[in-house]
Enzyme design. Sequence first.
Site, short mmCIF file in Angstrom:
data_model
loop_
_atom_site.label_atom_id
_atom_site.label_comp_id
_atom_site.label_asym_id
_atom_site.label_seq_id
_atom_site.Cartn_x
_atom_site.Cartn_y
_atom_site.Cartn_z
N HIS A 59 43.83 48.71 35.41
CA HIS A 59 44.97 47.81 35.26
C HIS A 59 46.23 48.61 35.52
CE1 HIS A 59 47.66 44.83 33.52
NE2 HIS A 59 46.67 43.98 33.66
N ASP B 15 39.27 40.42 33.09
CA ASP B 15 38.34 39.75 34.00
C ASP B 15 36.90 40.24 33.89
OD1 ASP B 15 40.11 37.97 35.23
OD2 ASP B 15 40.95 39.59 36.41
N HIS C 200 43.80 40.41 41.61
CA HIS C 200 44.52 39.80 40.47
C HIS C 200 43.55 38.82 39.79
CE1 HIS C 200 47.80 38.52 38.08
NE2 HIS C 200 48.51 37.83 38.94
N1 ACO Z 1 37.14 51.10 40.37
C1 ACO Z 1 37.16 52.37 40.83
N2 ACO Z 1 38.27 53.12 40.96
C2 ACO Z 1 39.43 52.54 40.59
C3 ACO Z 1 39.50 51.22 40.09
C4 ACO Z 1 38.29 50.51 39.98
N3 ACO Z 1 38.29 49.25 39.51
N4 ACO Z 1 40.79 50.92 39.81
C5 ACO Z 1 41.50 52.00 40.13
N5 ACO Z 1 40.69 52.99 40.60
C6 ACO Z 1 41.08 54.33 41.00
C7 ACO Z 1 41.82 54.32 42.33
O1 ACO Z 1 40.94 54.48 43.42
C8 ACO Z 1 42.74 55.50 42.16
O2 ACO Z 1 41.97 56.68 42.36
P1 ACO Z 1 42.65 57.99 43.05
O3 ACO Z 1 43.70 58.43 42.08
O4 ACO Z 1 41.53 58.92 43.23
O5 ACO Z 1 43.22 57.50 44.35
C9 ACO Z 1 43.12 55.46 40.69
O6 ACO Z 1 42.01 54.80 40.04
C10 ACO Z 1 44.42 54.69 40.39
O7 ACO Z 1 44.26 53.37 40.92
P2 ACO Z 1 45.41 52.54 41.59
O8 ACO Z 1 44.82 51.67 42.65
O9 ACO Z 1 46.56 53.44 41.98
O10 ACO Z 1 45.88 51.65 40.36
P3 ACO Z 1 46.81 50.39 40.48
O11 ACO Z 1 47.61 50.36 39.24
O12 ACO Z 1 47.55 50.34 41.76
O13 ACO Z 1 45.76 49.18 40.52
C11 ACO Z 1 44.29 47.47 39.91
C12 ACO Z 1 45.43 48.39 39.46
C13 ACO Z 1 44.73 46.71 41.18
C14 ACO Z 1 44.02 46.43 38.83
C15 ACO Z 1 43.05 48.33 40.20
O14 ACO Z 1 42.65 49.02 39.03
C16 ACO Z 1 41.89 47.49 40.73
O15 ACO Z 1 41.84 47.22 41.93
N6 ACO Z 1 40.92 47.06 39.84
C17 ACO Z 1 39.83 46.23 40.26
C18 ACO Z 1 40.30 44.79 40.43
C19 ACO Z 1 40.55 44.11 39.11
O16 ACO Z 1 39.75 44.16 38.18
N7 ACO Z 1 41.69 43.42 39.04
C20 ACO Z 1 42.07 42.63 37.85
C21 ACO Z 1 43.23 43.23 37.15
S1 ACO Z 1 43.63 42.30 35.70
C22 ACO Z 1 44.46 40.95 36.31
O17 ACO Z 1 45.08 40.98 37.34
C23 ACO Z 1 44.42 39.78 35.55
#
Ligand code: ACO
Length: 434
Positions: A308, A364, A268
């Site tokens: 996201h 971010d 987050h």
């Molecule tokens: N890098 C690589 N792969 C990713 C990323 C990433 N940053 N984010 C998602 N994916 C992939 C997942 O592995 C998944 O792949 P799969 O379908 O092969 O299993 C697919 O994309 C879907 O991802 P989910 O984890 O299901 O997406 P979710 O909506 O649950 O997660 C989140 C969203 C937590 C923001 C995620 O994208 C993440 O962890 N990003 C990196 C952390 C980040 O930047 N967080 C800040 C968010 S903005 C904020 O909170 C202010």
Amino acid sequence: MPKDTLSVTDNRTGKTYELPIANGCIRTADLRQIKTGPEDFGLMGYDPAFLNTANCTSRITFIDGDKGILEYRGYPIEQLAEHSTYLEVAYLIMHGELPTKKELDDFTFLVMHHTYVHENIKTFMDGFRYDAHPMSILASTVAALSGFYPDAKHVKDARARRVQMVRMIAKMPTIAAFSYRHSMGLPYVYPNNDLSYVGNFLSMVRNIGEAKYAVNPVLERALDVLFILHADHEQNCSTTATRLVGSSEVDPFSAVAAGIEALYGPLHGGANEAVLRMLREIGHVAKVPQFMKKVKEADGPKLMGFGHRVYKSYDPRAKVIKRMAEQVFEVTGKNPLIDIAVELERIALQDDYFVKRKLYPNVDFYSGLIYEAMGFPVDMFPVLFAIPRTVGWCSQWEEMITDDEQKIARPRQVYLGPKRRDYVAVEKRKPSST
Ligand code: ACO
């Protein structure tokens, strides 16, 4: 005219039910009438992590994740970032309308005259170890404020609510700056109410020995815009934490402290800190392709600052921040890590892995580069997120408390554990395999 209902046939019983649809939702409580017999509890919705469950109605922030739209009270974020100030946006989020000149002046006066904290707060903060993360100092200190303001427990009293909200918006920069000074071993700098909201914060962070800290106007405006961009983001993890904790009718300081703790996590608001660490680890533009290869492996690292839950296109806040980075670098000098970030983005936007999963830079991805260029250590990044989000948490909390449909939050579970069994005396137990 189509009827606003959903017909559901339960194939276990052959019975059909009509569920009303309002605002694009059915009420999952309406599923409870769907039973196989009188002993059956009734059908529930199973939705881990609330992927498709609205927990409330809200009139504060609108997001269209597919189109990359973010609006506070109907105003597009791009217009607010260009023309407004953080305190004006805070007023808008709290009150629902943009203030007149007099309303803004009164609100600014009110906030800027609640910036001091009780002297015992300083003693409280001194109790932390020299190397405590400023985010844990911030969260604990905000929770401790409820001990200083016992009237905060009157959550049904509109006036008392507003007093606590102003207190929190006003004191958050002071507590944030004190937590920074504590971790640097520097003496605390008291608020200077002649400065702007952001200028005063920069003064409390940076001032060493000046009678009046000379705030750089470009950096002051840049931070003000960053504050606008972070002011609210509807039902994210930390706001949901604030609403859920607040639903027990605990005081708002305790509820917002829960929001701060949720924000601290690397998935987050802790992500901007994680982005910087990632960029440093990559170290050079030439190493970007190698890193991107690892990201795509099954157990590889995540590309922090990408992806996201709601935005499935470019985060509109990231666009504004990327543009602003250039203005900041003109004052501070270029952050060398920006080249690595731009190259990561360039590759990601063309790479099938990211395109297919609709992974774009989020808020971010670039904000940390600006914070670092402004001289903030990475530990302070989530704190810089928490200061402006305070108005969002407070306003969402108040919306929840005044919503007649809300009750104490209490989700259901699907129990998959052992069935009833009898207690076994310790000498008769067999070792378990785990
Ligand atoms: N890098 C690589 N792969 C990713 C990323 C990433 N940053 N984010 C998602 N994916 C992939 C997942 O592995 C998944 O792949 P799969 O379908 O092969 O299993 C697919 O994309 C879907 O991802 P989910 O984890 O299901 O997406 P979710 O909506 O649950 O997660 C989140 C969203 C937590 C923001 C995620 O994208 C993440 O962890 N990003 C990196 C952390 C980040 O930047 N967080 C800040 C968010 S903005 C904020 O909170 C202010």
